[in-house]
Design a protein around this motif. Structure first.
Motif, PDB file in Angstrom:
ATOM      1  N   GLY A   6       0.811  -1.213   0.000  1.00 54.90           N
ATOM      2  CA  GLY A   6       0.000   0.000   0.000  1.00 54.90           C
ATOM      3  C   GLY A   6       0.843   1.261   0.000  1.00 54.90           C
ATOM      4  O   GLY A   6       0.557   2.217  -0.725  1.00 54.90           O
ATOM      5  N   LEU A   7       1.915   1.255   0.796  1.00 52.72           N
ATOM      6  CA  LEU A   7       2.793   2.422   0.862  1.00 52.72           C
ATOM      7  C   LEU A   7       3.479   2.662  -0.473  1.00 52.72           C
ATOM      8  O   LEU A   7       3.552   3.799  -0.952  1.00 52.72           O
ATOM      9  CB  LEU A   7       3.831   2.224   1.967  1.00 52.72           C
ATOM     10  CG  LEU A   7       4.811   3.381   2.197  1.00 52.72           C
ATOM     11  CD1 LEU A   7       4.065   4.650   2.599  1.00 52.72           C
ATOM     12  CD2 LEU A   7       5.835   3.024   3.261  1.00 52.72           C
ATOM     13  N   ALA A  18      -5.791   5.524   7.455  1.00 53.24           N
ATOM     14  CA  ALA A  18      -7.123   5.326   6.872  1.00 53.24           C
ATOM     15  C   ALA A  18      -7.057   4.370   5.683  1.00 53.24           C
ATOM     16  O   ALA A  18      -7.931   3.523   5.498  1.00 53.24           O
ATOM     17  CB  ALA A  18      -7.708   6.669   6.446  1.00 53.24           C
ATOM     18  N   MET A  19      -6.004   4.494   4.889  1.00 56.61           N
ATOM     19  CA  MET A  19      -5.831   3.660   3.713  1.00 56.61           C
ATOM     20  C   MET A  19      -5.739   2.182   4.094  1.00 56.61           C
ATOM     21  O   MET A  19      -6.322   1.313   3.436  1.00 56.61           O
ATOM     22  CB  MET A  19      -4.558   4.079   2.968  1.00 56.61           C
ATOM     23  CG  MET A  19      -4.187   3.220   1.774  1.00 56.61           C
ATOM     24  SD  MET A  19      -2.584   3.687   1.079  1.00 56.61           S
ATOM     25  CE  MET A  19      -1.464   2.963   2.285  1.00 56.61           C
ATOM     26  N   MET A  20      -5.031   1.884   5.186  1.00 55.79           N
ATOM     27  CA  MET A  20      -4.807   0.510   5.600  1.00 55.79           C
ATOM     28  C   MET A  20      -5.777   0.065   6.694  1.00 55.79           C
ATOM     29  O   MET A  20      -5.647  -1.034   7.235  1.00 55.79           O
ATOM     30  CB  MET A  20      -3.360   0.330   6.081  1.00 55.79           C
ATOM     31  CG  MET A  20      -2.312   0.697   5.041  1.00 55.79           C
ATOM     32  SD  MET A  20      -2.559  -0.078   3.411  1.00 55.79           S
ATOM     33  CE  MET A  20      -2.428  -1.809   3.829  1.00 55.79           C
ATOM     34  N   ASN A  21      -6.737   0.932   7.013  1.00 58.40           N
ATOM     35  CA  ASN A  21      -7.755   0.596   8.014  1.00 58.40           C
ATOM     36  C   ASN A  21      -7.127   0.217   9.354  1.00 58.40           C
ATOM     37  O   ASN A  21      -7.442  -0.822   9.951  1.00 58.40           O
ATOM     38  CB  ASN A  21      -8.651  -0.545   7.515  1.00 58.40           C
ATOM     39  CG  ASN A  21      -9.914  -0.694   8.343  1.00 58.40           C
ATOM     40  OD1 ASN A  21     -10.399   0.275   8.929  1.00 58.40           O
ATOM     41  ND2 ASN A  21     -10.447  -1.897   8.413  1.00 58.40           N
ATOM     42  N   ARG A  33      -2.541  13.661  -5.612  1.00 58.48           N
ATOM     43  CA  ARG A  33      -1.408  12.779  -5.403  1.00 58.48           C
ATOM     44  C   ARG A  33      -1.829  11.389  -4.942  1.00 58.48           C
ATOM     45  O   ARG A  33      -0.986  10.562  -4.633  1.00 58.48           O
ATOM     46  CB  ARG A  33      -0.458  13.381  -4.361  1.00 58.48           C
ATOM     47  CG  ARG A  33       0.263  14.614  -4.894  1.00 58.48           C
ATOM     48  CD  ARG A  33       1.142  15.238  -3.844  1.00 58.48           C
ATOM     49  NE  ARG A  33       1.892  16.322  -4.448  1.00 58.48           N
ATOM     50  CZ  ARG A  33       3.197  16.288  -4.665  1.00 58.48           C
ATOM     51  NH1 ARG A  33       3.895  15.221  -4.397  1.00 58.48           N
ATOM     52  NH2 ARG A  33       3.811  17.330  -5.192  1.00 58.48           N
ATOM     53  N   ASP A  34      -3.120  11.168  -4.868  1.00 57.31           N
ATOM     54  CA  ASP A  34      -3.611   9.877  -4.386  1.00 57.31           C
ATOM     55  C   ASP A  34      -3.489   8.844  -5.487  1.00 57.31           C
ATOM     56  O   ASP A  34      -4.332   8.733  -6.354  1.00 57.31           O
ATOM     57  CB  ASP A  34      -5.071  10.009  -3.940  1.00 57.31           C
ATOM     58  CG  ASP A  34      -5.601   8.726  -3.320  1.00 57.31           C
ATOM     59  OD1 ASP A  34      -4.848   7.750  -3.306  1.00 57.31           O
ATOM     60  OD2 ASP A  34      -6.744   8.742  -2.885  1.00 57.31           O
ATOM     61  N   THR A  35      -2.420   8.043  -5.447  1.00 55.92           N
ATOM     62  CA  THR A  35      -2.191   7.046  -6.493  1.00 55.92           C
ATOM     63  C   THR A  35      -2.738   5.690  -6.117  1.00 55.92           C
ATOM     64  O   THR A  35      -2.557   4.728  -6.841  1.00 55.92           O
ATOM     65  CB  THR A  35      -0.676   6.903  -6.768  1.00 55.92           C
ATOM     66  OG1 THR A  35      -0.024   6.462  -5.563  1.00 55.92           O
ATOM     67  CG2 THR A  35      -0.082   8.199  -7.228  1.00 55.92           C
ATOM     68  N   LEU A  36      -3.415   5.582  -4.966  1.00 57.11           N
ATOM     69  CA  LEU A  36      -3.968   4.296  -4.569  1.00 57.11           C
ATOM     70  C   LEU A  36      -5.431   4.186  -4.907  1.00 57.11           C
ATOM     71  O   LEU A  36      -6.020   3.131  -4.879  1.00 57.11           O
ATOM     72  CB  LEU A  36      -3.750   4.063  -3.065  1.00 57.11           C
ATOM     73  CG  LEU A  36      -3.998   2.643  -2.563  1.00 57.11           C
ATOM     74  CD1 LEU A  36      -3.038   1.680  -3.224  1.00 57.11           C
ATOM     75  CD2 LEU A  36      -3.896   2.548  -1.054  1.00 57.11           C
ATOM     76  N   ALA A  37      -6.092   5.300  -5.232  1.00 54.04           N
ATOM     77  CA  ALA A  37      -7.524   5.280  -5.499  1.00 54.04           C
ATOM     78  C   ALA A  37      -7.801   4.664  -6.854  1.00 54.04           C
ATOM     79  O   ALA A  37      -6.958   4.686  -7.732  1.00 54.04           O
ATOM     80  CB  ALA A  37      -8.080   6.687  -5.437  1.00 54.04           C
TER      81      ALA A  37
END
Length: 258
Positions: free
Chosen positions: A129-130, A157-160, A254-258
């Motif tokens: 994720g990182l 928040a991304m990794m809950n 910059r959110d490249t995980l969405a």
């Protein structure tokens, strides 16, 4: 059976799937070690694959158990041949071009896989994720894909998980020289005059010199400010609608995980 120095890929959809466990993420990455095979199908035992990567260990039984849900959720196609053997459809391990994905360093993955700690599967998922938050538009002296400025609250928040857990996982990855985090004593000031510590800059350890250069780049001071303000917003702090919009615009850009 394991392809030498394979390229490991995992879709961001899979990383974000709340019905997929951390062990199932690890199992998927193990299967990625054969994803570039020229065969249409491979008959194998996921547990034996893990054994070949880390050494024989009874705890590696998780791999055979985890493969079923990956099949149910549509991330791999399998046919059970026995309690130990499965036929893996290789094409099902290939990620379509239209899907967002993360490239996972094979050597880093194997090092994490060999850890004996109970949280190793959670750390592997966090690591993926990182890496997925690295700004793919970053360019430090011609070197792209090297830095991430995600606030701690965003990573949590991304990794809950909570920020304490993020800090724990960061320390594991830092101690292993898998990631490098540039921490700064720089202080930023919000519109009310309150001061906050600047946001961290992350990246793979091999890109340490470029991460340091990026952290010292004066041109991105506004970005560092917005990252720090985002942390405060997640704690319940409110700003003017204009400032909050700028913060979220920065985060979403910059959110490249969405």
């Amino acid at each position: 059976m394991i392809i030498e120095n394979p390229t490991l890929m995992i879709s961001k959809e899979l990383l974000n799937d709340e019905f997929i466990t951390d062990k199932e993420i690890t199992t998927y990455l193990v299967l990625q070690c054969i994803a570039t095979s020229k065969f249409e199908n491979i008959i194998c035992s996921p547990k034996n694959m893990v054994d070949s990567l880390t050494g024989v260990d009874p705890s590696n039984r998780f791999a055979n158990e985890s493969i079923f849900n990956l099949d149910t959720r549509g991330y791999v196609k399998i046919q059970k041949l026995s309690n130990m053997l499965f036929k893996i459809n290789i094409d099902s391990l290939k990620i379509p071009e239209e899907k967002s994905f993360v490239n996972v360093d094979y050597d880093d993955f194997i090092r994490l896989l060999k850890r004996k700690q109970k949280n190793k599967h959670a750390v592997i998922r966090y690591y993926c994720g990182l890496v997925g938050t690295i700004n793919y538009n970053s360019n430090i002296n011609g070197n792209k894909n090297v830095t991430s400025r995600r606030p701690l609250a965003y990573l949590a928040a991304m990794m809950n998980c909570d920020i304490t857990t993020v800090l724990t996982y960061n320390k594991v990855l830092e101690d292993m020289h898998i990631i490098y985090i540039n921490r700064t004593n720089r202080v930023i000031t919000d519109s009310s005059g309150k001061k906050y510590r600047d946001a961290n800059v992350y990246g793979l350890y091999k890109n340490k010199q470029y991460i340091i250069q990026s952290a010292n780049n004066k041109r991105d001071e506004s970005g560092r400010k917005y990252a720090a303000l985002y942390n405060q917003m997640k704690k319940g702090k409110h700003y003017t609608p204009e400032i909050e919009k700028k913060v979220m615009d920065y985060i979403n850009k910059r959110d490249t995980l969405a």
